[in-house]
Design an enzyme around this catalytic site. Sequence first.
Site, PDB file in Angstrom:
ATOM      1  N   HIS A 106     -24.810-110.159  -6.866  1.00  0.00           N
ATOM      2  CA  HIS A 106     -23.893-111.110  -7.504  1.00  0.00           C
ATOM      3  C   HIS A 106     -23.371-110.609  -8.845  1.00  0.00           C
ATOM      4  O   HIS A 106     -22.375-111.120  -9.361  1.00  0.00           O
ATOM      5  CB  HIS A 106     -24.539-112.491  -7.641  1.00  0.00           C
ATOM      6  CG  HIS A 106     -25.545-112.613  -8.746  1.00  0.00           C
ATOM      7  ND1 HIS A 106     -26.900-112.578  -8.525  1.00  0.00           N
ATOM      8  CD2 HIS A 106     -25.401-112.793 -10.083  1.00  0.00           C
ATOM      9  CE1 HIS A 106     -27.534-112.745  -9.671  1.00  0.00           C
ATOM     10  NE2 HIS A 106     -26.647-112.870 -10.633  1.00  0.00           N
ATOM     11  N   ASP A 136     -29.652-110.262  -2.273  1.00  0.00           N
ATOM     12  CA  ASP A 136     -28.929-110.179  -3.551  1.00  0.00           C
ATOM     13  C   ASP A 136     -29.235-108.875  -4.279  1.00  0.00           C
ATOM     14  O   ASP A 136     -29.444-108.859  -5.497  1.00  0.00           O
ATOM     15  CB  ASP A 136     -29.262-111.379  -4.441  1.00  0.00           C
ATOM     16  CG  ASP A 136     -28.217-111.583  -5.541  1.00  0.00           C
ATOM     17  OD1 ASP A 136     -27.163-110.913  -5.491  1.00  0.00           O
ATOM     18  OD2 ASP A 136     -28.457-112.389  -6.445  1.00  0.00           O
ATOM     19  N   SER A 209     -29.826-110.979 -14.991  1.00  0.00           N
ATOM     20  CA  SER A 209     -29.746-110.725 -13.554  1.00  0.00           C
ATOM     21  C   SER A 209     -29.636-109.240 -13.269  1.00  0.00           C
ATOM     22  O   SER A 209     -28.781-108.540 -13.820  1.00  0.00           O
ATOM     23  CB  SER A 209     -28.536-111.449 -12.960  1.00  0.00           C
ATOM     24  OG  SER A 209     -28.723-112.838 -12.979  1.00  0.00           O
TER      25      SER A 209
END
Length: 476
Positions: A106, A136, A209
């Site tokens: 992402h 992911d 992230s």
Amino acid sequence: MFRMLALTVLTMVLMLAQALAAYARPESFADLAEKFSPAVVNITTSTTVAQQAGPAPMVPDGSPFEDLFRQFRDRGQGDDGRARRSSALGSGFVISEDGYIVTNNHVIERADEIIIEFYDGGELEAKVIGTDPKTDIALLKVEANAPLPFVSFGDSDTARVGDWVIAMGNPLGQGFSVSAGIVSARNRALSGTYDDYIQTDAAINRGNSGGPLFDMDGKVVGVNTAILSPNGGSIGIGFSMASNVVTRVIDQLQEFGETRRGWLGVRIQDVTDDVAEAIGLDIAAGALVTDVPDGPAADAGMLAGDVITSFDGVKVADTRELVRQVGNTEVGKSVRVVVFREGGTKTLKITLGRREDAEGMGDDIVGEDGSDATPEAQTLMGLTLTPLDDELRGQLELPGDAVGLVVQDIDPLSEAYEKGLRAGDLVTEAGQQKLNSVADLEDRIEQAREAGRKTLLLLVRSNGQPRFVALSLEDE
């Protein structure tokens, strides 16, 4: 003498307390941070965002609001109304001296340009080697003039609840940052089929992230991916994808540029206590097969109603475990699958297909020919049921050879309603045998009673999706 003994005991207690305190919390994380921070990177992405055409606001000529609406439109579209560019920030880490970098999918999804900023301030443009939206995870590559500092993966299965961990990354675009905490929980699932998250209270915020979660040996045991928060900031509930999942994905992305997961070709659901009782299974474990479309399992003779108890020599605890075991198995491998069927076990040898090739394929639902029974509604087990006829097949958009009993009405106080059955559902099997008429269902109920069963297993299709439901026979 007594005073000396008391002093000795007190001294030992203090020494023990100091030892426990030293064991519980390290003096500093500085050495680890200094050693491994050069391998942690900031990631900046740039994406072209097309402007969406829409109706212009209706403002009369000469209106005092005309200039206001024009300024609002210009701020949204730019002076010339062309597409604009959007930037985003994230983190990642180098896993090899030749420039392979791991991050979240992402972080780089739909990016036109990916810039890697290193700890020493240098920048390089990266290209995408491969991505896996299901976990992911994304693998990037940069071309550097010299070997890059890198970190290695550890064994996430050895991480225990209570172990210290360190998160590194670029929170909220503030630059390199370190936070520490413990492993709060293991084997968390969020929304993905292959989820295996480590939960931690180490502070993880937006921008973290894709960054690494280190153990105290400096090994990466997770990739920081998500947080649970009512306000978007860290409240001590963060999730890192376990390294043992990530390494399998990275190996495939590095070799093939894509993932290649095993595919069995079944629809499954967990075995509950009432389902286990209904089919005579001693323990509520395994994966109950609800449908077998065309694929490897069908070719090997697997049937709806089978319970998969062992896959490739490993016991199957539940559906989640089976999905992970199959997905982690090599495409094309022949495996032995043990199923529970009609009170006994049967071993099937199945050659696995590839999950990615099978996704999006339609499943053919093939039944037997219907009987000549008159479609007359009858009520059993809180369900008002009618056998399928051509008119009902048309209304429910079912194939011409579909058979079963249509739920026309349901008692809202019944167990069937509580377990999710609704009008319009199709009951195709009872006691793992096909249903052509209400009389067939009555026979299955009687057979279950004679066998000492307290429940009867029904195969129900809701909006085309099959599932097994066990209903009690006590009130019948």
